[in-house]
Design an enzyme around this catalytic site. Sequence first.
Site, PDB file in Angstrom:
ATOM      1  N   ARG A   1      35.590 -32.800  -0.512  1.00 21.60           N
ATOM      2  CA  ARG A   1      36.250 -32.556  -1.787  1.00 21.60           C
ATOM      3  C   ARG A   1      35.221 -32.665  -2.894  1.00 21.60           C
ATOM      4  O   ARG A   1      34.339 -33.524  -2.849  1.00 21.60           O
ATOM      5  CB  ARG A   1      37.400 -33.547  -2.013  1.00 21.60           C
ATOM      6  CG  ARG A   1      38.653 -33.222  -1.209  1.00 21.60           C
ATOM      7  CD  ARG A   1      39.299 -31.934  -1.717  1.00 21.60           C
ATOM      8  NE  ARG A   1      40.421 -31.497  -0.891  1.00 21.60           N
ATOM      9  CZ  ARG A   1      40.324 -30.590   0.069  1.00 21.60           C
ATOM     10  NH1 ARG A   1      39.153 -30.032   0.347  1.00 21.60           N
ATOM     11  NH2 ARG A   1      41.388 -30.219   0.759  1.00 21.60           N
TER      12      ARG A   1
ATOM     13  N   GLU B   1      36.662 -27.204  -9.577  1.00 24.21           N
ATOM     14  CA  GLU B   1      36.411 -25.811  -9.228  1.00 24.21           C
ATOM     15  C   GLU B   1      37.559 -24.906  -9.676  1.00 24.21           C
ATOM     16  O   GLU B   1      38.709 -25.350  -9.714  1.00 24.21           O
ATOM     17  CB  GLU B   1      36.154 -25.663  -7.718  1.00 24.21           C
ATOM     18  CG  GLU B   1      37.286 -26.122  -6.833  1.00 24.21           C
ATOM     19  CD  GLU B   1      36.923 -26.090  -5.354  1.00 24.21           C
ATOM     20  OE1 GLU B   1      37.667 -25.421  -4.616  1.00 24.21           O
ATOM     21  OE2 GLU B   1      35.932 -26.716  -4.930  1.00 24.21           O
TER      22      GLU B   1
ATOM     23  N   HIS C   1      33.949 -22.381  -1.678  1.00 21.14           N
ATOM     24  CA  HIS C   1      35.025 -23.033  -0.918  1.00 21.14           C
ATOM     25  C   HIS C   1      35.458 -22.170   0.274  1.00 21.14           C
ATOM     26  O   HIS C   1      36.614 -21.750   0.383  1.00 21.14           O
ATOM     27  CB  HIS C   1      36.223 -23.323  -1.830  1.00 21.14           C
ATOM     28  CG  HIS C   1      37.064 -24.476  -1.341  1.00 21.14           C
ATOM     29  ND1 HIS C   1      37.698 -25.356  -2.177  1.00 21.14           N
ATOM     30  CD2 HIS C   1      37.371 -24.893  -0.091  1.00 21.14           C
ATOM     31  CE1 HIS C   1      38.363 -26.253  -1.484  1.00 21.14           C
ATOM     32  NE2 HIS C   1      38.179 -25.988  -0.194  1.00 21.14           N
TER      33      HIS C   1
END
Length: 323
Positions: A242, A271, A289
């Site tokens: 994370r 993000e 991601h």
Amino acid sequence: MSKKKILVTRRWPTAVEEKLTALYDVTLNESDVPMTGAEMRQALLDYDAVCPTVSDKVDAAVLDVASPRAKILASYGVGYSHIDTDAAKKAGLVVTNTPEVLSECTADLAITLMLMAARRAGEGEREVRAHKWTGWRPTHMIGRKVSGGVFGVLGFGRIGREAAKRAHFGFGMKVIYFDPFPVKPELAAELKAEKRDTIEEVLREADVVSLHMPGGKDNYHLINDDRLALMKPDAILVNTARGEVVDGAALARALKRGTIFAAGLDVFEGEPRIAPDLYECDNAVLLPHLGSATSSTREAMGWRVLSNLEAFFDGRTPPDRVA
């Protein structure tokens, strides 16, 4: 009998959306952009279930609604730090996630980041695409070898163990780990993995440190200036966990100063915003991601959500309930 009303906050794989639509009265977010807090609050009043993703901030303010119609947040993703689980429980909402199905692909990406950072692959590709490569030479873009090194894992759960398995069996790396929770001896024995009693011990010893812990307040900025200073100057930091686990500004300082050799990041605090100084670090590999981004995995995550919804509406405890 009328179908349950379901909101899906982002677009999912087509096969999963089709199955959901066959079973329920589904509203899809056709724009595929994150919903606002106000929209999420209204959804809790209008739908029987809301299916958010890690891009949705479901905090206490969103969940502060009187008598929500929705009784379940069936989240698409293994992490659930984007949901205030205490506030959800207070509002009478069950929370589920989608564990296990993305462990291998996320571990694959952790190793990808390790190799890219170690061998300066991002820098090399940028140089070639910019037509700046002048040909092979002995001192050009020297990276570092990871085979036979020490692979340090912070968070020895499913994904952490899968990453360690690839590092150990694929690259002959010694595995060390820290986890605040007990790890079954046989899981560590398979990899000859050695437990360390503190995060700091792993940081000092490892050539590569791979992060695999949950996000949230307990691990907020776990990797900061002080802890980065403990790492070897030729060490590599990898984060597929994370974004908030790493202080991005602190990491940028460490990369610029040569405190550590490089970093490979797939997740970022806030993000899609990224700590601005990280863009200036050629020794940072930055990916958008992609940890679970394979077709089979993304579909499997969707099937997991369906299983949780089916169990909940049948009056059973969802298999992946986290709150």
